[in-house]
Design a protein around this motif. Structure first.
Motif, mmCIF file in Angstrom:
data_model
loop_
_atom_site.group_PDB
_atom_site.id
_atom_site.type_symbol
_atom_site.label_atom_id
_atom_site.label_comp_id
_atom_site.label_asym_id
_atom_site.label_seq_id
_atom_site.Cartn_x
_atom_site.Cartn_y
_atom_site.Cartn_z
ATOM 1 N N SER A 65 0.841 -1.195 0.000
ATOM 2 C CA SER A 65 0.000 0.000 0.000
ATOM 3 C C SER A 65 0.882 1.252 0.000
ATOM 4 N N ILE A 66 0.753 2.065 -1.026
ATOM 5 C CA ILE A 66 1.561 3.270 -1.141
ATOM 6 C C ILE A 66 1.322 4.203 0.044
ATOM 7 N N GLU A 67 0.092 4.357 0.439
ATOM 8 C CA GLU A 67 -0.200 5.250 1.574
ATOM 9 C C GLU A 67 0.456 4.736 2.853
ATOM 10 N N SER A 97 -6.366 0.477 -10.089
ATOM 11 C CA SER A 97 -5.617 -0.653 -9.543
ATOM 12 C C SER A 97 -4.587 -0.224 -8.497
ATOM 13 N N ASP A 98 -4.938 0.741 -7.665
ATOM 14 C CA ASP A 98 -4.050 1.209 -6.598
ATOM 15 C C ASP A 98 -2.685 1.667 -7.093
ATOM 16 N N THR A 99 -2.645 2.249 -8.284
ATOM 17 C CA THR A 99 -1.399 2.825 -8.769
ATOM 18 C C THR A 99 -1.415 4.323 -8.497
ATOM 19 N N CYS A 145 6.514 4.562 -4.649
ATOM 20 C CA CYS A 145 5.478 5.056 -5.561
ATOM 21 C C CYS A 145 5.607 4.477 -6.963
ATOM 22 N N ARG A 146 6.752 3.848 -7.247
ATOM 23 C CA ARG A 146 7.020 3.280 -8.565
ATOM 24 C C ARG A 146 6.974 4.337 -9.657
ATOM 25 N N LYS A 147 7.280 5.565 -9.287
ATOM 26 C CA LYS A 147 7.391 6.705 -10.202
ATOM 27 C C LYS A 147 8.465 7.615 -9.627
ATOM 28 N N SER A 148 9.091 8.406 -10.472
ATOM 29 C CA SER A 148 10.091 9.345 -9.973
ATOM 30 C C SER A 148 9.432 10.391 -9.090
ATOM 31 N N VAL A 149 9.929 10.519 -7.876
ATOM 32 C CA VAL A 149 9.488 11.560 -6.956
ATOM 33 C C VAL A 149 10.742 12.346 -6.598
ATOM 34 N N THR A 171 5.587 14.137 -7.995
ATOM 35 C CA THR A 171 5.896 13.064 -8.935
ATOM 36 C C THR A 171 6.304 13.681 -10.259
ATOM 37 N N VAL A 172 7.125 12.956 -10.928
ATOM 38 C CA VAL A 172 7.512 13.347 -12.275
ATOM 39 C C VAL A 172 6.935 12.266 -13.179
#
Length: 185
Positions: A65-67, A97-99, A145-149, A171-172
């Motif tokens: 869970s990202i949160e 999908s919780d992304t 986050c599986r994304k650039s932050v 996020t980027v």
């Protein structure tokens, strides 16, 4: 269940090394003196990034869970003793999908040991100096986050600012252009 706060918990072959603030300060001082401030900043950002990624991967063993993982970030950050306290707020927008769709936030690092050792060895700075902390936060959040932050330090006690360190992050969602990299980092 895995307890990520246990001191002996580590990735296989990737043991954690504990150090004192004064030892880190001497290492940091030597890096700055030998590499120069610009190259030292890059080195310390990458070092912090690696620490953040490692802690994030460990935290992801307990939850996806990202949160939840972002709430753990503050606890893990405090457990490093690199800061005395942290205050942060963020807005998280989730997609299908919780992304993660986006994250925007800001916060304060209270009593940064990195800023304090900089003041001890180099005096006041013209720019924020918590490169390791900034790298750690960016690496941890990017992994979770599986994304650039990208975290940007905007004020720092090593600059003479009263309020500790404030960070802005977001996020980027697309590849960073060179111009955007210069603005954010």
């Amino acid at each position: 269940m895995v307890n990520i706060l246990e001191p002996n918990r580590s990735e296989e072959g990737n043991k954690k090394i504990l150090t004192t603030t004064s030892a880190f300060g001497l290492l940091r001082k030597g890096i700055i003196e030998n590499l120069g401030t610009k190259r030292a900043k890059g080195f310390l950002l990458r070092y912090g990034w690696s620490l953040g990624v490692s802690d994030a991967k460990e935290a992801m063993l307990t939850s996806t869970s990202i949160e939840y993982l972002l709430k753990q970030a503050s606890i893990l950050h405090l457990n490093t003793k690199h800061i005395k306290d942290i205050q942060s707020e963020r807005v998280i927008e989730m997609g299908d999908s919780d992304t993660l769709k986006s994250i925007i936030g800001k916060g304060k690092w209270i009593d940064s040991s990195e800023a304090n050792v900089h003041l001890k060895h180099h005096g006041l700075s013209d720019i924020p100096v918590c490169y390791t902390l900034t790298g750690y936060a960016s690496g941890y959040m990017s992994t979770d986050c599986r994304k650039s932050v990208i975290v940007k330090e905007t004020s720092c006690i090593a600059k003479g600012d009263d309020i500790g360190v404030i960070t802005d992050y977001k996020t980027v969602l697309f590849a960073l252009t060179e111009k955007l990299k210069r603005v954010l980092v």
